[in-house]
Scaffold this motif. Structure first.
Motif, PDB file in Angstrom:
ATOM      1  N   VAL A 375      32.619 -24.927  76.221  1.00 35.39           N
ATOM      2  CA  VAL A 375      32.234 -24.727  74.820  1.00 35.39           C
ATOM      3  C   VAL A 375      32.681 -23.337  74.370  1.00 35.39           C
ATOM      4  O   VAL A 375      32.375 -22.330  75.019  1.00 35.39           O
ATOM      5  N   ARG A 376      33.386 -23.266  73.266  1.00 33.37           N
ATOM      6  CA  ARG A 376      33.863 -21.984  72.736  1.00 33.37           C
ATOM      7  C   ARG A 376      32.757 -21.347  71.891  1.00 33.37           C
ATOM      8  O   ARG A 376      32.370 -21.886  70.854  1.00 33.37           O
ATOM      9  N   ILE A 377      32.267 -20.212  72.362  1.00 31.66           N
ATOM     10  CA  ILE A 377      31.131 -19.548  71.717  1.00 31.66           C
ATOM     11  C   ILE A 377      31.580 -18.203  71.158  1.00 31.66           C
ATOM     12  O   ILE A 377      32.220 -17.411  71.860  1.00 31.66           O
ATOM     13  N   ALA A 378      31.245 -17.941  69.920  1.00 27.16           N
ATOM     14  CA  ALA A 378      31.496 -16.635  69.302  1.00 27.16           C
ATOM     15  C   ALA A 378      30.176 -15.888  69.183  1.00 27.16           C
ATOM     16  O   ALA A 378      29.124 -16.489  68.937  1.00 27.16           O
ATOM     17  N   LEU A 379      30.217 -14.570  69.367  1.00 27.04           N
ATOM     18  CA  LEU A 379      29.039 -13.720  69.265  1.00 27.04           C
ATOM     19  C   LEU A 379      29.191 -12.797  68.067  1.00 27.04           C
ATOM     20  O   LEU A 379      30.256 -12.198  67.862  1.00 27.04           O
ATOM     21  N   SER A 380      28.119 -12.658  67.298  1.00 21.67           N
ATOM     22  CA  SER A 380      28.205 -11.835  66.092  1.00 21.67           C
ATOM     23  C   SER A 380      26.847 -11.233  65.773  1.00 21.67           C
ATOM     24  O   SER A 380      25.811 -11.663  66.298  1.00 21.67           O
ATOM     25  N   ALA A 381      26.868 -10.213  64.907  1.00 21.85           N
ATOM     26  CA  ALA A 381      25.643  -9.557  64.434  1.00 21.85           C
ATOM     27  C   ALA A 381      25.930  -8.971  63.055  1.00 21.85           C
ATOM     28  O   ALA A 381      27.089  -8.717  62.709  1.00 21.85           O
ATOM     29  N   PRO A 382      24.889  -8.725  62.251  1.00 18.26           N
ATOM     30  CA  PRO A 382      25.123  -8.231  60.886  1.00 18.26           C
ATOM     31  C   PRO A 382      25.694  -6.820  60.800  1.00 18.26           C
ATOM     32  O   PRO A 382      26.371  -6.495  59.832  1.00 18.26           O
ATOM     33  N   THR A 383      25.404  -5.954  61.780  1.00 19.09           N
ATOM     34  CA  THR A 383      25.856  -4.568  61.691  1.00 19.09           C
ATOM     35  C   THR A 383      26.756  -4.207  62.865  1.00 19.09           C
ATOM     36  O   THR A 383      26.728  -4.862  63.912  1.00 19.09           O
ATOM     37  N   GLY A 384      27.527  -3.137  62.683  1.00 24.90           N
ATOM     38  CA  GLY A 384      28.420  -2.686  63.741  1.00 24.90           C
ATOM     39  C   GLY A 384      27.682  -2.274  64.994  1.00 24.90           C
ATOM     40  O   GLY A 384      28.103  -2.589  66.111  1.00 24.90           O
ATOM     41  N   ARG A 385      26.582  -1.555  64.841  1.00 25.04           N
ATOM     42  CA  ARG A 385      25.835  -1.111  66.016  1.00 25.04           C
ATOM     43  C   ARG A 385      25.223  -2.284  66.764  1.00 25.04           C
ATOM     44  O   ARG A 385      25.202  -2.314  67.991  1.00 25.04           O
ATOM     45  N   ALA A 386      24.689  -3.249  66.012  1.00 17.64           N
ATOM     46  CA  ALA A 386      24.096  -4.416  66.663  1.00 17.64           C
ATOM     47  C   ALA A 386      25.167  -5.225  67.385  1.00 17.64           C
ATOM     48  O   ALA A 386      24.938  -5.732  68.495  1.00 17.64           O
ATOM     49  N   ALA A 387      26.353  -5.353  66.777  1.00 21.87           N
ATOM     50  CA  ALA A 387      27.435  -6.090  67.427  1.00 21.87           C
ATOM     51  C   ALA A 387      27.900  -5.367  68.687  1.00 21.87           C
ATOM     52  O   ALA A 387      28.167  -6.005  69.721  1.00 21.87           O
ATOM     53  N   LYS A 388      27.980  -4.052  68.621  1.00 23.79           N
ATOM     54  CA  LYS A 388      28.403  -3.290  69.793  1.00 23.79           C
ATOM     55  C   LYS A 388      27.399  -3.450  70.929  1.00 23.79           C
ATOM     56  O   LYS A 388      27.771  -3.652  72.097  1.00 23.79           O
ATOM     57  N   ARG A 389      26.118  -3.387  70.598  1.00 21.42           N
ATOM     58  CA  ARG A 389      25.079  -3.543  71.619  1.00 21.42           C
ATOM     59  C   ARG A 389      25.111  -4.947  72.220  1.00 21.42           C
ATOM     60  O   ARG A 389      24.941  -5.125  73.423  1.00 21.42           O
ATOM     61  N   LEU A 390      25.343  -5.958  71.387  1.00 22.80           N
ATOM     62  CA  LEU A 390      25.434  -7.330  71.867  1.00 22.80           C
ATOM     63  C   LEU A 390      26.615  -7.487  72.819  1.00 22.80           C
ATOM     64  O   LEU A 390      26.501  -8.142  73.864  1.00 22.80           O
TER      65      LEU A 390
END
Length: 732
Positions: A375-390
């Protein structure tokens, strides 16, 4: 700076500096009976050397340049002497006229030069040496300059400040006077930074009647825009009319006509209610469209019966989960296992839980299961810092939603949508409590019909800064599979931060905690009933106590999270106090009442897609280049070069609001809580602030104020109908 306003009159003799956007200049004003010229700083509205000017403003003392006059408003009169006219023409007012040509022009037309050129600029061809091509260019430039200056005089005569006058000219050009006379309320719609109140003041100056239809329509739209800024998608019709009537000082009865005009012009949508308990809902048209499209696209995702349906049996899914546990090196708790299984079986899943409940572990496991099942899964978050931490916590690529959906200024919005969907089987959005309805609409619109959506967040945090209450509405609608995590894992049981976050959530007072080895703790409460005393303790904690005891860098590692901008422990005052403590010998730049120093911690305050920086991004000033008029800010692993004209997008960030901290984590957090911020003291605000810290929380303020916050669990209800729309679609 002295606050008393003064008026100075004299001749503008020199422009020493002017910014590219024309919003800031340094000039010299010669005043009769003064031996030395006065230095003027501010927006000089394209006035030129040689002009007689009257400036209003106040004196300030600059540490480098000494005493200077900060300009609030400037009015000018063209020069009348031959010498003054020559200097005026040669000042750069019109491209192509230098000292020699200016002298020839004045020799030809004399002291009536300016009046003649204003009346008929084509007569410039009468001057020896000016041919048709050059004459056309000068005449065209003269006409444009005359239009600008005429508008500035017109606006200033009606009480419009210099900065606003420049914005109006840039927006409308030579159409400005005609537009303002017809409908000055367009300013509030078209120009960022000019709201209804300012437009209303200008309208009064222009003689617009208090009951004019255009004023009533603008007032109604303003109330809906204010509701948007407070998180609402709409306002109930009676509430809208009451608020607008109060602001406009008009009877509610006369608002029916303007409301109908707004509706017929497609500026608002009025949805029927359900009797007295639910009156009609009034939306701005964009808000109504966003909410309806979000509901429609999400409902479509729930129709396919599960991403893995027909591709993997339950046993295959369970085997994939077991392999994920082995690869990650953990054993999932029951709640965690249910969450991972739901992500494999369901169309739309919400995973919610407080700190220490293992949300990050679940996302890692979901990714491992996805790999196992293809399954192809993409990861995302609303802010740059949250995306970096994820990305760091999962070891995978994670992007901001804007980058994932390929936002483009040139193309005018998100490039990934229903016509160009993402090439994914599932999308995980972390920090989903930050999703407002507009951003959520963009997400679900970009997913292919058979993709799964997995939202991970903490429902007890503050809702999104933008309008809507997406996470709560999805849970309430019943269309999503909801997994609530309640178990605090062993590695977090001794954390004072985690313990106190859950105390606050239960409505209990947080408390200083003891570490297990009797050494330093990770949560401190320090009493300070007086806001001024609290301010002093906060500054001392950031500059000395915390760095000395814990080794944290005071600029890079410690973040103050305040409930409000104003007050003794509000962001503005604390930022000024802390800036005065750091980098005092570093290069600095002053613009108006704002000071920037190399080394300052700063925050981007709005999305800037050209620079690829977003609202809430925090960085450090690395360089100030006066020669190229640029300032360089380091954001995480990259440098961003700001022209001086874009500095209004930056703010000092030693202290930021709790709302701005959403989606971010910091090594150490200092939280002021005082009665001065009574209006903002709420349980979810304090809970959100505490959960932003990784290693240390220091809560400084009044015990009574902390109790007020903990006891106040009545967060404002947001007007939104997303859940209702989803239920209606599900029942069809």
């Amino acid at each position: 700076m002295e606050e008393r306003s003064e008026t100075l009159k004299g001749t503008l003799s020199k422009i020493r500096f002017e910014s590219d956007d024309g919003n800031f200049a340094i000039g010299e004003l010669e005043i009769r009976d003064r031996d030395r010229p006065v230095t003027l700083v501010g927006n000089l509205l394209s006035t030129q050397p040689g002009e007689t000017v009257e400036v209003e403003g106040s004196w300030e003392i600059d540490s480098t340049y000494g005493r200077q006059f900060e300009v609030d408003a400037i009015r000018s009169k063209p020069p009348t002497t031959r010498e003054g006219i020559e200097r005026y023409l040669a000042s750069g007012l019109v491209d192509g006229i230098g000292d020699v040509l200016a002298e020839r022009i004045v020799d030809h037309f004399g002291e009536e030069t300016l009046e003649i050129l204003d009346a008929d600029p084509d007569r410039i061809r009468e001057v020896d040496g000016i041919g048709d091509v050059r004459g056309d260019r000068i005449a065209e430039a003269w006409n444009e300059q005359r239009a600008i200056r005429s508008l500035m005089v017109f606006l200033q005569s009606h009480g419009v400040s210099s900065n606003r006058a420049v914005k109006i000219w840039k927006q409308y050009g030579d159409r400005a006077r005609r537009i303002l006379k017809r409908n000055p309320y367009r300013l509030a719609e078209d120009i960022h930074g000019i709201g209804f109140k300012t437009a209303d003041e200008i309208a009064r100056e222009l003689g617009i009647e208090a009951d004019a239809p255009e004023r009533l329509r603008a007032g109604l739209l303003y109330e809906l825009e204010e509701a948007d800024s407070e998180g609402h998608m709409y306002l109930p019709l009676p509430e809208l009319k009451t608020q607008a009537a109060d602001r406009l000082e008009a009877p509610e009865a006369i608002l029916d006509g303007p409301l109908e005009t707004l509706r017929s012009d497609d500026l608002i949508v009025v949805e029927p209610g359900d009797g007295e308990e639910e009156p009609p809902a009034v939306y701005r048209h964009p808000a109504h469209r966003a909410e309806r499209e979000a509901a429609r696209h999400l409902a479509a995702l729930t129709q396919h019966g599960g991403r893995l349906d027909g591709r993997a049996t339950d046993s295959a899914l369970e085997e994939a989960i077991a392999r994920a546990e082995s690869e990650i090196g953990i054993e999932l708790a029951d709640d965690q296992r249910r969450a991972v299984a739901a992500a494999g079986r369901e169309d739309v899943v919400v995973i919610t839980g407080g700190p220490g409940t293992g949300k990050t572990t679940i996302v890692r496991a979901i990714c491992q299961v996805g790999d196992r099942l293809g399954v192809r899964i993409a990861l995302s978050a609303p802010t740059g810092r949250a995306a970096k931490r994820l990305g760091e916590s999962t070891g995978r690529n994670a992007q901001t939603i804007h980058r994932l959906l390929e936002y483009s200024v040139e193309e005018g919005g998100f490039q990934r949508d229903a016509d160009n969907p993402l090439d994914v089987d599932a999308l995980v959005v972390d920090e989903a409590s930050m999703l407002d309805t507009y951003l959520f609409r963009a997400v679900v619109r970009a997913l292919p019909p058979r993709a799964s959506l997995i939202l991970v967040g903490d429902i007890d945090q503050l809702p999104s800064v933008g309008p809507g209450d997406v996470l709560a509405e999805l849970i309430d609608s019943g269309v999503a599979r909801v997994v609530e995590l309640t178990e605090i894992f062993r590695q977090h049981e001794t954390s004072g931060i985690v313990q106190n976050a859950h105390r606050i959530h239960r409505g209990e007072l947080p408390a200083s905690t003891e570490s297990t080895d009797g050494d330093l703790s990770d949560f401190y409460t320090i009493a300070a009933d007086d806001p001024v005393e609290a301010q002093s303790l906060i500054v001392d904690a950031v500059t000395d106590r915390i760095p000395s005891a814990f080794g944290f860098d005071p600029v890079r590692d410690i973040q103050i999270l305040s409930p409000m901008h104003r007050g003794d422990v509000g962001c503005r005052e604390l930022n000024q106090r802390l800036q005065a403590q750091f980098h005092t010998d570093a290069p600095e730049l002053e613009r108006g009442d704002r000071l920037w120093r190399v080394g300052d911690r700063v925050m981007q305050t709005r999305n800037n897609y050209d620079l690829d920086v977003f609202n809430g991004d925090i960085g450090t000033i690395r360089e100030i280049d006066d020669f190229n008029d640029t300032l360089v800010v380091r954001f995480d692993d990259r440098d961003v070069e700001y022209p001086f004209s874009a500095l209004n997008e930056l703010a000092l960030a030693y202290a930021i609001t709790v709302h701005k901290s959403q989606g971010s984590e910091y090594p150490a957090v200092v939280i002021p809580v005082v009665k001065q911020h009574y209006i903002m003291l709420q349980r979810n605000l304090l809970y959100t602030a505490v959960t932003r810290a990784r290693e240390l929380v220091m809560l400084i303020g009044s015990r009574d104020a902390v109790w007020i916050a903990v006891d106040n669990d009545t967060a404002q209800t947001r007007y939104t109908r997303l859940a209702r729309r989803l239920r209606q679609m599900q029942s069809r």
